[in-house]
Design a protein around this motif. Sequence first.
Motif, PDB file in Angstrom:
ATOM      1  N   PHE A 155       0.681  -1.040  -0.505  1.00 19.65           N
ATOM      2  CA  PHE A 155      -0.015   0.113   0.269  1.00 19.65           C
ATOM      3  C   PHE A 155       0.985   1.231   0.093  1.00 19.65           C
ATOM      4  O   PHE A 155       1.889   1.286   0.514  1.00 19.65           O
ATOM      5  N   GLU A 159      -2.590   5.602   0.478  1.00 21.60           N
ATOM      6  CA  GLU A 159      -3.882   4.297   0.523  1.00 21.60           C
ATOM      7  C   GLU A 159      -3.721   4.076   2.805  1.00 21.60           C
ATOM      8  O   GLU A 159      -4.993   3.500   2.893  1.00 21.60           O
ATOM      9  N   PRO A 206      -4.125  -3.294  -2.893  1.00 24.10           N
ATOM     10  CA  PRO A 206      -3.680  -2.400  -2.835  1.00 24.10           C
ATOM     11  C   PRO A 206      -4.348  -1.995  -3.669  1.00 24.10           C
ATOM     12  O   PRO A 206      -4.745  -2.272  -4.996  1.00 24.10           O
TER      13      PRO A 206
END
Length: 211
Positions: A155, A159, A206
């Motif tokens: 990520f 995020e 992600p």
Amino acid sequence: MSAAVGVLIVDEPQDLCPTVRATLEHLPELQTLHEADLAETELERLVALVFIDERRIGNGLAEIGALRERQPRLRILAAFQALTGADLGALLAAGTDAVIARSGSPRDLCAAILALAAGQDCLYPPSAELQAETGEALGLTPREAEVLRFLSAGFSNKEVARRLALSVRTVETHRLNLRRKTQTGRLKDLVTLARQLGLAPVLEEPRPARH
């Protein structure tokens, strides 16, 4: 061509349990080798099992670095008795792919070799003792551990911030602290460390970055 895994044993300690050597030599899935054999072997999967003497860890780090330079296709598993967080970071930086405690059973050690040969970069099997010792030695806060869990899954800072309800700047600060404490910022090392600390994997993938 044989599907066995070639195993190079490095710095074998004199007090190594005879059962460990016997298991390595007689398990059908493994084939022990000398370094001189590596250039000629037809085995595609090769693992170096390096026994670390914590009293002279510099020697082990030098050996791992030399192996990585001479034999790039080797996967390297470091076996230890007691390992600090700083030692773990140094081993990863030197080119170690995975670590395992020597206190495990011979079957566990062989399973770790096979898992590593199959492409897994992790501690195998998970050791609660190592998890606790490593986390304490690294001095990670609960929030840093949670950030590490997301970063190791790939990520981005943005995020991570969204999922943990933090500002991006706060995540960046945690990431800098993680780099300082672990002495690495490579995704591969973060993945290994997260697994060794027993951090639950993030199941959600992600999302791709927008352009």
